[in-house]
Design an enzyme around this catalytic site. Structure first.
Site, PDB file in Angstrom:
ATOM      1  N   SER A   1       0.248   2.148  -6.109  1.00 19.74           N
ATOM      2  CA  SER A   1       0.611   3.561  -6.096  1.00 19.74           C
ATOM      3  C   SER A   1      -0.354   4.326  -6.988  1.00 19.74           C
ATOM      4  O   SER A   1      -1.229   3.736  -7.622  1.00 19.74           O
ATOM      5  CB  SER A   1       2.037   3.748  -6.603  1.00 19.74           C
ATOM      6  OG  SER A   1       2.042   3.616  -8.013  1.00 19.74           O
ATOM      7  N   LYS A   2      -0.149   5.614  -7.040  1.00 17.96           N
ATOM      8  CA  LYS A   2      -1.032   6.476  -7.832  1.00 17.96           C
ATOM      9  C   LYS A   2      -1.130   6.027  -9.290  1.00 17.96           C
ATOM     10  O   LYS A   2      -2.121   6.302  -9.947  1.00 17.96           O
ATOM     11  CB  LYS A   2      -0.529   7.923  -7.788  1.00 17.96           C
ATOM     12  CG  LYS A   2      -0.692   8.554  -6.423  1.00 17.96           C
ATOM     13  CD  LYS A   2      -0.899  10.063  -6.548  1.00 17.96           C
ATOM     14  CE  LYS A   2      -0.995  10.717  -5.184  1.00 17.96           C
ATOM     15  NZ  LYS A   2       0.345  11.020  -4.612  1.00 17.96           N
TER      16      LYS A   2
END
Ligand code: GLU
Ligand code: ZN
Length: 492
Positions: free
Chosen positions: A254-255
């Site tokens: 994820s980010k």
């Protein structure tokens, strides 16, 4: 059986590394099996679908060189390939399920459903979800509700008993009790829009999809999809859910781990062939050894058997390593062409590059080539060549464990040596600088580092002598002299 596979993204955001890996595996599998690769746009969630995301999908696949045999823009015999253009079809098929007794209309109002939910939560009820209130309405009851103009959704009649099994190439048989399947999920919403499940199953069937390769997070939908295939009387395709893509910490990528949008990687200057090669190694390997594959080789060698069962780890450092390797495979001419846009973006080079600018870029390329991880690195590596640098602070000029006075002494003695570079080979200059360090009883870095910072403004630069030569001896000496005055003020 002819292989037909699809990549079926929902264009609600920028193409993610994980999504692209799914696309690649499908594409390589299709090519290796001499089958077809189909692109299908799943835009049933019209509120979250955006034109930007759709454009990003096309741009990303184009950039990677993944061409689709059927799909939007190219057409094909099973179109349209955009779900929002197929809505009437889903309605027809939903009607068919109703008339076959496999689905039913539910007239429950949103209020009733939310009351039901609240009650179930409050009572910690064992059976959560829809209570099948409308499953057994009589024809009379139904006509009455319809004549009141009540809106309805279509729900699947999930069998109350028995089990549903689906087979996954990697995971084996996955069995679920029907009583554990979501009680009677909605297939068609009151506005006539299909849900993901209905549209996905109908399209996979009508498009003749033979194998479904998609992210493992869709496994929970598997039993429901099998029930839908059964309700329609269709043969389900072969499933191969792909292991997750994780960050190094074992969490879903994820980010938090870094960029995940392919567009960001592209912007930073990852090469498509490097990204493609590395992403293909996340969860797949040929023989556990070989690391480099061209697109053509992957199109030949890819096979389902070699997909790992364990989650794949996306390692940003490893991707950098791949990218560097691919950068160094480029000829200087190719690399120049790739780097110019970054230098233009930084305004180091004009929109229409001048002859001087171009010859500077040509000179830079072989010097930075060995050190670039991504193309955009060229900007920081060459900034000192195109712009006047800020006069470095004494704190950045003075190496650790060295004092200002010694550093000042170093730079003073360095100036005449650097001036000699005009007609002296680099090896000789290097020997003199080493001798200088030895004479002052300091580390070699105690000499090289202040020169580098004085001349380039940074501790990271292309090789020192190349940097000085690219900059020109006069400018380099002028920068050394400015650094000397800075240190003189410090010492005074
Ligand atoms: N539209 C779904 C997604 O975005 C497709 C899942 C599938 O391949 O069935 O992931
Ligand atoms: Zn109902």
């Amino acid at each position: 059986m002819s292989v037909r596979v699809r990549y079926a993204p929902s264009p609600t955001g920028m193409q993610h590394i994980g999504g692209v890996r799914t696309a690649l595996f499908n594409y390589f599998f299709a090519r290796a099996q001499k089958g077809s690769f189909i692109l299908r746009v799943e835009d049933t969630d019209q509120e979250r679908t955006t034109a930007d995301a759709l454009q990003d999908l096309y741009d990303t696949l184009d950039w990677l060189g993944i061409e689709w045999d059927e799909g939007p823009l190219v057409g094909g015999d099973h179109g349209p390939y955009v779900q929002s253009e197929r809505f009437s079809l889903y309605q027809e098929y939903a009607e068919k399920l109703i008339s076959d007794g496999k689905a039913y209309r539910c007239f429950c109002t949103p209020e009733r459903l939310s009351d039901l939910r609240e009650k179930q939560v409050a009572e910690k009820a064992k059976q959560q979800g829809y209570d099948r209130h409308c499953r057994n309405l009589t024809d009379d009851e139904r006509s009455k509700l319809e004549s009141q103009g009540l809106q309805s959704v279509v729900r699947l009649k999930v069998p109350l008993e028995g089990k549903t099994t689906f087979h996954d190439v990697l995971m084996g048989d996955i069995t679920r009790r029907n009583s554990d399947v979501n009680p009677d999920p909605v297939l068609l919403k009151s506005d006539g829009f299909p849900t993901y499940h209905l549209a996905n199953v109908i399209d996979d069937h009508l498009m003749g999809i033979s194998h479904i390769m998609r992210a493992q997070e869709w496994i929970p939908s598997g039993p429901l999809h099998i029930l839908l295939y059964e309700a329609f009387g269709w043969e389900p395709p072969i499933y191969c859910h792909l292991p997750m893509v994780m960050g190094k910490d074992g969490q879903k990528l994820s980010k938090r781990h870094g960029s995940t949008a392919v567009r960001d990687f592209r912007k930073k200057g990852y090469l498509p062939e490097a990204l493609m090669n590395y992403v293909s190694m996340v969860g797949w390997s040929y023989d556990g050894q070989r690391e480099f594959f061209t697109k053509e080789e992957l199109c030949e060698l890819f096979s389902l058997e070699k997909i790992n069962k364990a989650p794949g780890v996306f390692d940003y450092k490893k991707l950098d390593w791949y990218n560097g390797m691919y950068i160094r495979q480029k000829s200087d001419e190719e690399l120049t062409e790739l780097l110019v846009p970054y230098l233009q973006e930084a305004t180091f080079v004009s929109e229409v590059p001048t002859v001087d600018e171009l010859s500077m870029v040509k000179a830079i390329v072989p010097v930075v080539k060995e050190r670039l991880k991504v193309l955009e690195d060229v900007v920081e590596m060459s900034r000192f060549l195109f712009t006047e640098i800020d006069v470095p602070q004494s704190s950045s000029l003075i190496p650790k464990k060295q004092d200002a006075k010694t550093t000042l002494e170093v730079l003073k003695q360095v100036v005449p040596i650097i001036k000699k570079m005009a007609n002296t080979a680099d090896e000789v200059i290097e020997e003199e600088l080493v001798a200088l360090a030895n004479g002052l009883e300091i580390k070699v870095n105690g000499v090289f580092m202040p020169i580098r910072v004085a001349v380039t403004g940074s501790t990271i630069s292309p090789p020192l002598f190349d940097s000085i030569r690219l900059l020109g001896l006069d400018t380099a000496v002028a920068r050394l002299e400015r650094a000397i005055s800075t240190l003189e003020n410090e010492v005074a």
